[in-house]
Design a protein around this motif. Sequence first.
Motif, PDB file in Angstrom:
ATOM      1  N   GLY A 165      74.635   8.220  40.793  1.00  0.00           N
ATOM      2  CA  GLY A 165      74.899   8.475  39.386  1.00  0.00           C
ATOM      3  C   GLY A 165      75.651   7.376  38.660  1.00  0.00           C
ATOM      4  N   ALA A 166      75.752   6.204  39.262  1.00  0.00           N
ATOM      5  CA  ALA A 166      76.481   5.112  38.608  1.00  0.00           C
ATOM      6  C   ALA A 166      75.598   4.446  37.561  1.00  0.00           C
ATOM      7  CB  ALA A 166      76.924   4.081  39.636  1.00  0.00           C
ATOM      8  N   GLY A 167      76.177   4.108  36.403  1.00  0.00           N
ATOM      9  CA  GLY A 167      75.444   3.388  35.369  1.00  0.00           C
ATOM     10  C   GLY A 167      75.460   1.897  35.656  1.00  0.00           C
ATOM     11  N   TYR A 168      74.777   1.129  34.771  1.00  0.00           N
ATOM     12  CA  TYR A 168      74.685  -0.316  34.998  1.00  0.00           C
ATOM     13  C   TYR A 168      76.043  -1.006  34.958  1.00  0.00           C
ATOM     14  CZ  TYR A 168      69.718   0.414  34.423  1.00  0.00           C
ATOM     15  OH  TYR A 168      68.436   0.841  34.576  1.00  0.00           O
ATOM     16  N   TRP A 169      76.874  -0.564  34.029  1.00  0.00           N
ATOM     17  CA  TRP A 169      78.184  -1.204  33.910  1.00  0.00           C
ATOM     18  C   TRP A 169      79.015  -0.975  35.155  1.00  0.00           C
ATOM     19  CZ3 TRP A 169      79.523  -4.612  30.285  1.00  0.00           C
ATOM     20  CH2 TRP A 169      78.685  -4.684  29.165  1.00  0.00           C
ATOM     21  N   ARG A 170      78.886   0.260  35.671  1.00  0.00           N
ATOM     22  CA  ARG A 170      79.642   0.608  36.868  1.00  0.00           C
ATOM     23  C   ARG A 170      79.166  -0.228  38.049  1.00  0.00           C
ATOM     24  NH1 ARG A 170      83.031   4.862  37.993  1.00  0.00           N
ATOM     25  NH2 ARG A 170      83.062   5.189  40.240  1.00  0.00           N
ATOM     26  N   ILE A 171      77.849  -0.396  38.129  1.00  0.00           N
ATOM     27  CA  ILE A 171      77.293  -1.197  39.233  1.00  0.00           C
ATOM     28  C   ILE A 171      77.793  -2.643  39.128  1.00  0.00           C
ATOM     29  CG2 ILE A 171      75.166  -2.147  40.211  1.00  0.00           C
ATOM     30  CD1 ILE A 171      73.771   0.429  39.337  1.00  0.00           C
ATOM     31  N   TYR A 172      77.771  -3.140  37.896  1.00  0.00           N
ATOM     32  CA  TYR A 172      78.211  -4.517  37.663  1.00  0.00           C
ATOM     33  C   TYR A 172      79.688  -4.695  38.028  1.00  0.00           C
ATOM     34  CZ  TYR A 172      79.977  -8.297  34.605  1.00  0.00           C
ATOM     35  OH  TYR A 172      80.632  -9.379  34.077  1.00  0.00           O
ATOM     36  N   PHE A 173      80.523  -3.781  37.538  1.00  0.00           N
ATOM     37  CA  PHE A 173      81.965  -3.929  37.749  1.00  0.00           C
ATOM     38  C   PHE A 173      82.406  -3.564  39.154  1.00  0.00           C
ATOM     39  CE2 PHE A 173      82.793  -3.885  33.092  1.00  0.00           C
ATOM     40  CZ  PHE A 173      83.586  -5.001  33.074  1.00  0.00           C
ATOM     41  N   ARG A 174      81.861  -2.438  39.663  1.00  0.00           N
ATOM     42  CA  ARG A 174      82.405  -1.889  40.896  1.00  0.00           C
ATOM     43  C   ARG A 174      81.696  -2.378  42.143  1.00  0.00           C
ATOM     44  NH1 ARG A 174      85.667   2.599  39.590  1.00  0.00           N
ATOM     45  NH2 ARG A 174      87.010   1.672  38.001  1.00  0.00           N
ATOM     46  N   ILE A 175      80.447  -2.828  41.987  1.00  0.00           N
ATOM     47  CA  ILE A 175      79.704  -3.214  43.185  1.00  0.00           C
ATOM     48  C   ILE A 175      79.438  -4.714  43.223  1.00  0.00           C
ATOM     49  CG2 ILE A 175      77.560  -2.891  44.467  1.00  0.00           C
ATOM     50  CD1 ILE A 175      77.638  -0.006  43.514  1.00  0.00           C
ATOM     51  N   LEU A 176      78.766  -5.219  42.163  1.00  0.00           N
ATOM     52  CA  LEU A 176      78.379  -6.634  42.232  1.00  0.00           C
ATOM     53  C   LEU A 176      79.568  -7.585  42.166  1.00  0.00           C
ATOM     54  CD1 LEU A 176      75.005  -7.136  40.382  1.00  0.00           C
ATOM     55  CD2 LEU A 176      75.554  -7.178  42.806  1.00  0.00           C
ATOM     56  N   LEU A 177      80.423  -7.395  41.167  1.00  0.00           N
ATOM     57  CA  LEU A 177      81.520  -8.349  41.013  1.00  0.00           C
ATOM     58  C   LEU A 177      82.418  -8.423  42.254  1.00  0.00           C
ATOM     59  CD1 LEU A 177      82.683  -8.350  37.286  1.00  0.00           C
ATOM     60  CD2 LEU A 177      81.079  -9.833  38.473  1.00  0.00           C
ATOM     61  N   PRO A 178      82.831  -7.263  42.820  1.00  0.00           N
ATOM     62  CA  PRO A 178      83.723  -7.371  43.990  1.00  0.00           C
ATOM     63  C   PRO A 178      83.106  -8.118  45.180  1.00  0.00           C
ATOM     64  CG  PRO A 178      83.786  -5.160  43.087  1.00  0.00           C
ATOM     65  CD  PRO A 178      82.696  -5.871  42.365  1.00  0.00           C
ATOM     66  N   ILE A 179      81.789  -7.929  45.419  1.00  0.00           N
ATOM     67  CA  ILE A 179      81.247  -8.657  46.570  1.00  0.00           C
ATOM     68  C   ILE A 179      80.824 -10.075  46.204  1.00  0.00           C
ATOM     69  CG2 ILE A 179      80.523  -6.838  48.179  1.00  0.00           C
ATOM     70  CD1 ILE A 179      77.825  -6.871  46.858  1.00  0.00           C
ATOM     71  N   SER A 180      80.907 -10.420  44.923  1.00  0.00           N
ATOM     72  CA  SER A 180      80.523 -11.775  44.518  1.00  0.00           C
ATOM     73  C   SER A 180      81.720 -12.688  44.391  1.00  0.00           C
ATOM     74  CB  SER A 180      79.785 -11.736  43.183  1.00  0.00           C
ATOM     75  OG  SER A 180      78.662 -10.907  43.302  1.00  0.00           O
ATOM     76  N   LEU A 181      82.800 -12.301  45.003  1.00  0.00           N
ATOM     77  CA  LEU A 181      84.011 -13.105  44.907  1.00  0.00           C
ATOM     78  C   LEU A 181      83.785 -14.591  45.230  1.00  0.00           C
ATOM     79  CD1 LEU A 181      86.454 -11.770  43.836  1.00  0.00           C
ATOM     80  CD2 LEU A 181      87.489 -11.866  46.105  1.00  0.00           C
ATOM     81  N   PRO A 182      82.997 -14.919  46.260  1.00  0.00           N
ATOM     82  CA  PRO A 182      82.778 -16.354  46.523  1.00  0.00           C
ATOM     83  C   PRO A 182      82.153 -17.095  45.340  1.00  0.00           C
ATOM     84  CG  PRO A 182      82.033 -15.041  48.375  1.00  0.00           C
ATOM     85  CD  PRO A 182      82.389 -14.073  47.291  1.00  0.00           C
ATOM     86  N   ALA A 183      81.150 -16.464  44.696  1.00  0.00           N
ATOM     87  CA  ALA A 183      80.501 -17.128  43.557  1.00  0.00           C
ATOM     88  C   ALA A 183      81.469 -17.237  42.382  1.00  0.00           C
ATOM     89  CB  ALA A 183      79.249 -16.361  43.139  1.00  0.00           C
ATOM     90  N   LEU A 184      82.262 -16.196  42.181  1.00  0.00           N
ATOM     91  CA  LEU A 184      83.234 -16.231  41.084  1.00  0.00           C
ATOM     92  C   LEU A 184      84.292 -17.297  41.356  1.00  0.00           C
ATOM     93  CD1 LEU A 184      83.722 -12.400  40.444  1.00  0.00           C
ATOM     94  CD2 LEU A 184      82.359 -14.006  39.123  1.00  0.00           C
TER      95      LEU A 184
END
Lengths: 265, 301
Positions: A165-184
């Motif tokens: 039930g997660a929306g796109y913003w939630r996926i972006y903030f809670r899932i993608l960004l945290p595991i993309s720490l190396p790229a960030l």
Amino acid sequence: MVLIVFGLVMVYPLLWMIASSVKPDALIFRDPSLLPTKTDFSHYADGWNALSHPFGLYLLNSAIVVLGALLGNLVSCSMAAYAFARLKFRGRAFFFGMMMLTLMVPVYVLIIPQYVMFSKIEWVNTFLPLIVPKFLATDAFFIFLMVQFFRGLPTELDEAAKIDGAGYWRIYFRILLPISLPALATTAIFTFIWTWNDFLSQLIYLTKPELQTAPVALRNYVDATSGASWGSLFAMSVITLIPVFIVFLVGQRYLVKGIATTGMK
Amino acid sequence: MLRRPLSRAARKEERTAWVFLLPWFVGMAGVTLGPMIASLYFSMTDYNLLSSPQWVGFENYSKMLDDPRLRQSLSVTFVYVALSVPLLLAVALALAMVLNRGIKGLAFYRSVYYLPSLLGASVAVGILWRQVFGTEGLVNKFLGLFGVQGPGWISNPDTALYSLVVLHVWTFGSSMVIFLAGLRQIPEQYYEAAALDGAGRLHQFRHVTLPLLTPIIFFNLVLQVISSFQSFTQAFVVSGGTGGPSDSTLFYSLYLYDEGFGRLHMGYASAMAWLLVVIVGALTAINFYFSKRWVFYGDGK
């Protein structure tokens, strides 16, 4: 053995600059050795106060510009990259191609009309022309870097979150960004170093002494001394290189990975 | 193409995508595309920023044809690119090969060689270079050990450009790291097979390493040509903003800056910027054209 000698030749000028910044002026040219026979830290105090404002102000200005650019790139580039890598929309391939093409546009084509535009809205002699564009994802390099990174992540992550039930913003903030720490981190480090070293745009937009950044101030210092006090000039040069050096030490891992995968400088 | 009406979920996804891309769209229109169009317009005007632009058609472009300083700046830049890029790539490749032999302290050496490429674009290093290649600088001190009296490299129009070439080659580290990553990708079996066939080290380099590395050499070459053609800071700092002595370090970008921001010839500088686009584009196209002859992509791809 050859490697050591070659490495030494490579860093000798840098070490020599550091050594010279603590040598009395008279000794700088007579004595090319790295260990000063007589140390003299007065260059740092002299250089710090040599221009119309203390050098600390120029460093602070540089820091403001760098932090603004860093924040802007992290937010705007990761948002654009998320859309390009993960969302379906009409014209995606077209816009992605367009984004890649802007990588090829020489900065000189943009710098004149941008200057005209920013001077019309009276942004010259503010930090805005150096920061606001970064919030508009104009550094396509980093969008590309993050798109590559996001594409390497399994889409099952998104799917699972969607089922929960997660929306796109939630996926972006809670899932993608945290595991993309190396790229960030790679983005942050490169933005830091490039912006800290950047000269041309800061030279053009910041002409008031109290707004100048460290590289611009350093350049003016060369003119002001006309080569009379190398010691102080070197002392301030060393100070402006220290932040880059620290970021390099802390972020080496990400830097090496970053250039190896995207070919950035 | 038949367009099926989008489902509700797809419409929502599309709307979300536009929102995520909103900053990029604004930047694309306002900071990139808009200014590009404006630049094209300015290039056909007489414009000094203070009064409004006067339309002159292609006059700026025809003026470029017989501008001796423009010709000088082009030749300086071409010499700079033609000397520094091959040298830089050769040094980067050679050191990557040596480091790839699995020596002790690889990470340390890599850092030492990489560091200058991060510092190389800074004003501070430009200042350092003025000194190192000055009349009494480090280079001449070193030559003095052998009884050679070196010239003032920076103040002599015959040698000033070479000091900038050396500075650029000094920043080979980032290319070296890319080469190192490429060398890692070459499977060990290839070397074993070559060794079994009796190939020596030189042979292995010539027939295994080099062909497999050509895509990365090509990649580095394209990047380096594009970026070094646009170098600015170091020529500006080393020459004190003038491109001197006697225009010997007048890089194209430096001349463009001088015309645009020094003399407020915004129209002419815009036209110069478009010539730069054409040159960089042409150099890249030439690189791609010749790449077919020497770049090896394996499997006949």
